[in-house]
Motif scaffolding. Structure first.
Motif, short mmCIF file in Angstrom:
data_model
loop_
_atom_site.label_atom_id
_atom_site.label_comp_id
_atom_site.label_asym_id
_atom_site.label_seq_id
_atom_site.Cartn_x
_atom_site.Cartn_y
_atom_site.Cartn_z
N THR A 1 18.36 -71.83 -28.80
CA THR A 1 17.28 -72.78 -29.30
C THR A 1 18.20 -73.55 -30.40
OG1 THR A 1 16.50 -71.58 -31.03
CG2 THR A 1 15.56 -71.46 -28.99
N THR A 2 17.62 -74.91 -30.61
CA THR A 2 18.09 -75.95 -31.59
C THR A 2 17.00 -75.80 -32.70
OG1 THR A 2 16.62 -77.65 -30.79
CG2 THR A 2 18.71 -77.43 -29.61
N THR B 1 15.17 -76.76 -18.00
CA THR B 1 14.56 -76.42 -19.20
C THR B 1 15.87 -76.54 -20.39
OG1 THR B 1 13.37 -75.01 -20.78
CG2 THR B 1 14.56 -74.16 -19.23
N THR B 2 15.52 -77.30 -21.59
CA THR B 2 16.71 -77.27 -22.59
C THR B 2 16.27 -76.23 -23.72
OG1 THR B 2 15.42 -79.16 -23.56
CG2 THR B 2 17.44 -79.39 -21.94
N LEU B 3 15.15 -75.37 -23.72
CA LEU B 3 14.71 -74.45 -24.54
C LEU B 3 14.63 -73.15 -24.20
CD1 LEU B 3 11.83 -76.17 -26.84
CD2 LEU B 3 14.11 -75.83 -27.40
N HIS B 4 15.50 -72.47 -24.23
CA HIS B 4 15.67 -70.99 -23.78
C HIS B 4 14.49 -70.09 -24.00
CE1 HIS B 4 17.34 -67.08 -22.57
NE2 HIS B 4 18.28 -67.86 -22.00
N ARG B 5 14.23 -70.34 -25.52
CA ARG B 5 13.15 -69.49 -25.88
C ARG B 5 11.55 -69.69 -25.51
NH1 ARG B 5 11.80 -69.12 -32.41
NH2 ARG B 5 10.36 -67.61 -32.39
N ALA B 6 11.32 -70.86 -25.19
CA ALA B 6 10.12 -71.32 -24.78
C ALA B 6 10.22 -70.99 -23.36
CB ALA B 6 9.95 -72.98 -25.22
N ALA B 7 11.22 -71.41 -22.57
CA ALA B 7 11.03 -71.24 -21.10
C ALA B 7 11.15 -69.51 -20.67
CB ALA B 7 12.49 -71.22 -20.25
N PRO C 1 10.99 -81.12 -17.68
CA PRO C 1 9.91 -81.12 -18.67
C PRO C 1 10.56 -81.31 -20.18
CG PRO C 1 10.60 -78.73 -18.23
CD PRO C 1 11.45 -79.71 -17.08
N GLN C 2 9.91 -82.18 -20.89
CA GLN C 2 9.94 -82.26 -22.23
C GLN C 2 9.33 -81.31 -22.95
OE1 GLN C 2 12.60 -84.41 -22.02
NE2 GLN C 2 12.14 -86.23 -23.05
N PHE D 1 18.30 -73.31 -17.29
CA PHE D 1 18.44 -73.79 -18.38
C PHE D 1 19.53 -74.49 -18.54
CE2 PHE D 1 20.76 -72.41 -22.52
CZ PHE D 1 19.69 -73.11 -23.36
N LEU D 2 19.50 -75.32 -19.36
CA LEU D 2 20.67 -76.36 -19.52
C LEU D 2 20.78 -76.38 -21.16
CD1 LEU D 2 22.70 -78.55 -18.64
CD2 LEU D 2 21.18 -80.39 -18.84
#
Length: 287
Positions: free
Chosen positions: A2-3, A174-180, A150-151, A190-191
């Motif tokens: 995550t960022t 998805t760009t948020l591993h934790r959320a996904a 998704p944003q 995941f990207l």
């Protein structure tokens, strides 16, 4: 991974403890033979359409496939909208989908994309009212598969699960591993790119095509009997693997105080939590 902006935009531990694996609808056709729809949560719309609200808006807009991107607008007032303002295709990959159609990667890109602002916390209404309407829209277009870009990862995941349970296969970027990992959207990939760029770097069309193609094909290859997993796509933001973009995302949130304030107001406006009631929710909302 995550960022830093992750914790600034949504407290997942406090709001989403974890869903069970989604029930998958078998794909009727491979992507190369399918009519492929697109659902985005960046709030894309055109000037002659009613503006989407910044948050808690359960409506959507239909974006014609042939309409030029030069006048597209974005209602999602998050700081990371800067990427989409530089190149709409990073969040609404219209040009990318048409390119993949021409290349034969997908059979046909649908007549319209569905666009929402994913800053939504009315999860019951999203799953039981909005999802069936969207399924009807895509059914009327003969859609066989719906990729998500998704944003907003919680609302997007809930919507993907609800659409899937209503008989329309989906796959998500998805760009948020934790959320996904918490929401477990169907066939998610995941990207490891910045928030706001689920479809690649701005103005890098070749990379954007490769990313969206990989997401669609990776998702379509998932066996419904497999245990749910979040498949990582093999792309890097920088050629040297550097992660300077994390500081860039943090700076976007820090310098844009007005937009950051609207994000905080959105958090305060959340009226529903999913913590501890994921199983009850999936039964009640069929997702």
């Amino acid at each position: 991974m995550t960022t830093q902006a992750d914790s600034r935009t949504y407290d997942f531990d406090a709001n989403v403890a974890g869903f069970g694996a989604p029930e998958l609808t078998p794909l009727r056709k491979p992507p190369a033979d399918a009519t492929v729809g697109l659902l985005v949560t960046c709030g894309a719309y055109y000037p002659d359409q009613k503006r989407l609200e910044q948050r808690s808006d359960l409506s959507y807009r239909l974006l014609p496939r042939e309409r030029d991107l030069s006048d597209v607008l974005f209602a999602h007032m998050t700081p990371i909208r800067a990427f989409a303002l530089a190149d709409p295709n990073v969040a609404y990959p219209r040009d990318t989908m048409l390119d993949l159609e021409r290349a034969g990667v997908i059979g046909r890109y649908a007549d319209h994309a569905v666009s929402m602002v994913g800053s939504i916390s009315q999860y019951d209404e999203l799953a039981t009212e909005t999802a069936p309407r969207i399924v009807d829209e895509f059914a009327a277009m003969g859609v066989d598969l719906v990729p998500f870009c998704p944003q907003c990862h919680v609302a997007g995941g809930v919507l993907a699960r609800a659409i899937e349970r209503r008989g329309l296969p989906t796959t998500s970027l998805t760009t948020l591993h934790r959320a996904a990992s918490a929401v477990k959207a169907p066939r998610a990939t995941f990207l490891d790119f910045p928030l706001g760029c689920p479809c690649g770097r701005p103005r890098e069309a070749e990379q954007q095509r490769a990313i969206v193609r990989a997401a669609v094909e990776t998702g379509a290859a998932v066996d419904p009997a497999d245990e749910w997993s979040l498949r990582r796509l093999p792309f890097q933001w920088a050629a040297d693997g550097g992660r300077d973009w994390e500081a860039l995302v943090t700076d976007l949130y820090r310098v844009d105080n007005e937009i950051r304030g609207s994000v905080r107001a959105n958090l305060n406006a959340h009226v529903m939590t999913l913590e501890g009631q994921e199983k009850e929710f999936t039964i009640r909302c069929a997702c």
